[in-house]
Design a protein around this motif. Structure first.
Motif, PDB file in Angstrom:
ATOM      1  N   LEU A 186      40.017  34.285  35.062  1.00  0.00           N
ATOM      2  CA  LEU A 186      39.839  33.696  33.730  1.00  0.00           C
ATOM      3  C   LEU A 186      38.498  34.105  33.125  1.00  0.00           C
ATOM      4  CD1 LEU A 186      41.237  30.088  34.365  1.00  0.00           C
ATOM      5  CD2 LEU A 186      42.283  31.904  32.991  1.00  0.00           C
ATOM      6  N   ASP A 187      37.441  34.070  33.941  1.00  0.00           N
ATOM      7  CA  ASP A 187      36.121  34.453  33.445  1.00  0.00           C
ATOM      8  C   ASP A 187      36.080  35.931  33.075  1.00  0.00           C
ATOM      9  OD1 ASP A 187      35.304  31.845  33.869  1.00  0.00           O
ATOM     10  OD2 ASP A 187      34.240  32.279  35.734  1.00  0.00           O
ATOM     11  N   TRP A 188      36.755  36.774  33.856  1.00  0.00           N
ATOM     12  CA  TRP A 188      36.809  38.217  33.547  1.00  0.00           C
ATOM     13  C   TRP A 188      37.534  38.434  32.216  1.00  0.00           C
ATOM     14  CZ3 TRP A 188      34.415  42.451  34.927  1.00  0.00           C
ATOM     15  CH2 TRP A 188      34.933  43.672  34.506  1.00  0.00           C
ATOM     16  N   HIS A 189      38.655  37.751  32.024  1.00  0.00           N
ATOM     17  CA  HIS A 189      39.404  37.873  30.775  1.00  0.00           C
ATOM     18  C   HIS A 189      38.518  37.459  29.593  1.00  0.00           C
ATOM     19  CE1 HIS A 189      42.764  37.902  28.011  1.00  0.00           C
ATOM     20  NE2 HIS A 189      42.438  36.684  27.639  1.00  0.00           N
ATOM     21  N   ASP A 190      37.795  36.359  29.745  1.00  0.00           N
ATOM     22  CA  ASP A 190      36.896  35.893  28.694  1.00  0.00           C
ATOM     23  C   ASP A 190      35.811  36.933  28.415  1.00  0.00           C
ATOM     24  OD1 ASP A 190      35.967  33.776  26.881  1.00  0.00           O
ATOM     25  OD2 ASP A 190      34.254  33.650  28.252  1.00  0.00           O
ATOM     26  N   ALA A 191      35.251  37.525  29.462  1.00  0.00           N
ATOM     27  CA  ALA A 191      34.213  38.542  29.283  1.00  0.00           C
ATOM     28  C   ALA A 191      34.758  39.751  28.532  1.00  0.00           C
ATOM     29  CB  ALA A 191      33.656  38.957  30.648  1.00  0.00           C
ATOM     30  N   MET A 192      35.972  40.158  28.835  1.00  0.00           N
ATOM     31  CA  MET A 192      36.578  41.297  28.156  1.00  0.00           C
ATOM     32  C   MET A 192      36.814  41.002  26.674  1.00  0.00           C
ATOM     33  SD  MET A 192      37.032  43.946  29.871  1.00  0.00           S
ATOM     34  CE  MET A 192      36.018  44.154  31.256  1.00  0.00           C
ATOM     35  N   PHE A 200      40.004  29.507  48.177  1.00  0.00           N
ATOM     36  CA  PHE A 200      40.034  30.886  47.696  1.00  0.00           C
ATOM     37  C   PHE A 200      40.865  31.032  46.426  1.00  0.00           C
ATOM     38  CE2 PHE A 200      42.087  34.986  47.369  1.00  0.00           C
ATOM     39  CZ  PHE A 200      41.006  35.829  47.368  1.00  0.00           C
ATOM     40  N   GLU A 201      42.041  30.428  46.392  1.00  0.00           N
ATOM     41  CA  GLU A 201      42.927  30.584  45.228  1.00  0.00           C
ATOM     42  C   GLU A 201      42.268  30.082  43.947  1.00  0.00           C
ATOM     43  OE1 GLU A 201      47.354  29.235  43.716  1.00  0.00           O
ATOM     44  OE2 GLU A 201      46.898  29.171  45.846  1.00  0.00           O
ATOM     45  N   LYS A 202      41.589  28.948  44.015  1.00  0.00           N
ATOM     46  CA  LYS A 202      40.919  28.413  42.827  1.00  0.00           C
ATOM     47  C   LYS A 202      39.780  29.320  42.383  1.00  0.00           C
ATOM     48  CE  LYS A 202      42.021  23.554  43.496  1.00  0.00           C
ATOM     49  NZ  LYS A 202      41.487  22.211  43.765  1.00  0.00           N
ATOM     50  N   VAL A 203      38.994  29.806  43.360  1.00  0.00           N
ATOM     51  CA  VAL A 203      37.890  30.708  43.025  1.00  0.00           C
ATOM     52  C   VAL A 203      38.437  31.989  42.397  1.00  0.00           C
ATOM     53  CG1 VAL A 203      36.041  32.119  43.987  1.00  0.00           C
ATOM     54  CG2 VAL A 203      36.349  29.767  44.780  1.00  0.00           C
ATOM     55  N   HIS A 204      39.465  32.549  43.010  1.00  0.00           N
ATOM     56  CA  HIS A 204      40.086  33.774  42.499  1.00  0.00           C
ATOM     57  C   HIS A 204      40.584  33.583  41.074  1.00  0.00           C
ATOM     58  CE1 HIS A 204      43.596  36.391  41.826  1.00  0.00           C
ATOM     59  NE2 HIS A 204      42.844  37.304  42.423  1.00  0.00           N
ATOM     60  N   ASP A 205      41.322  32.495  40.839  1.00  0.00           N
ATOM     61  CA  ASP A 205      41.872  32.233  39.511  1.00  0.00           C
ATOM     62  C   ASP A 205      40.771  32.046  38.470  1.00  0.00           C
ATOM     63  OD1 ASP A 205      44.363  32.404  40.671  1.00  0.00           O
ATOM     64  OD2 ASP A 205      44.776  30.253  40.592  1.00  0.00           O
ATOM     65  N   GLN A 206      39.674  31.384  38.859  1.00  0.00           N
ATOM     66  CA  GLN A 206      38.569  31.186  37.912  1.00  0.00           C
ATOM     67  C   GLN A 206      37.890  32.499  37.582  1.00  0.00           C
ATOM     68  OE1 GLN A 206      37.848  28.188  36.303  1.00  0.00           O
ATOM     69  NE2 GLN A 206      36.796  29.689  35.035  1.00  0.00           N
ATOM     70  N   ILE A 207      37.726  33.352  38.577  1.00  0.00           N
ATOM     71  CA  ILE A 207      37.122  34.664  38.318  1.00  0.00           C
ATOM     72  C   ILE A 207      37.985  35.475  37.361  1.00  0.00           C
ATOM     73  CG2 ILE A 207      36.591  36.899  39.383  1.00  0.00           C
ATOM     74  CD1 ILE A 207      35.551  35.269  41.803  1.00  0.00           C
TER      75      ILE A 207
END
Length: 63
Positions: A12-18, A3-10
């Motif tokens: 990072l991906d959200w920040h990139d999308a923004m 869960f922690e890895k998935v959460h952290d990747q999401i």
């Protein structure tokens, strides 16, 4: 993947999308995906389907 890895990747991906407006990394949800928001314990939760979540995400990065 835990869960922690998935959460952290999401995150990072959200920040990139923004930053870029590119949301494809966040669009890998299953068809049964939904989001629930809880604001106050006394209020009913808000539910969003995959399609509603994708539209909302696109609106967020387009602003």
């Amino acid at each position: 993947m835990n869960f922690e890895k998935v959460h952290d990747q999401i995150i990072l991906d959200w920040h990139d999308a923004m930053q870029t407006g590119e949301t494809s990394k966040l669009e890998r949800m299953t068809d049964s995906y939904f989001v629930t928001f809880f604001y106050e314990s006394s209020e009913k939760p808000l539910f969003f389907t995959k399609d509603e979540a994708l539209i909302g995400m696109q609106q967020s990065v387009d602003e």
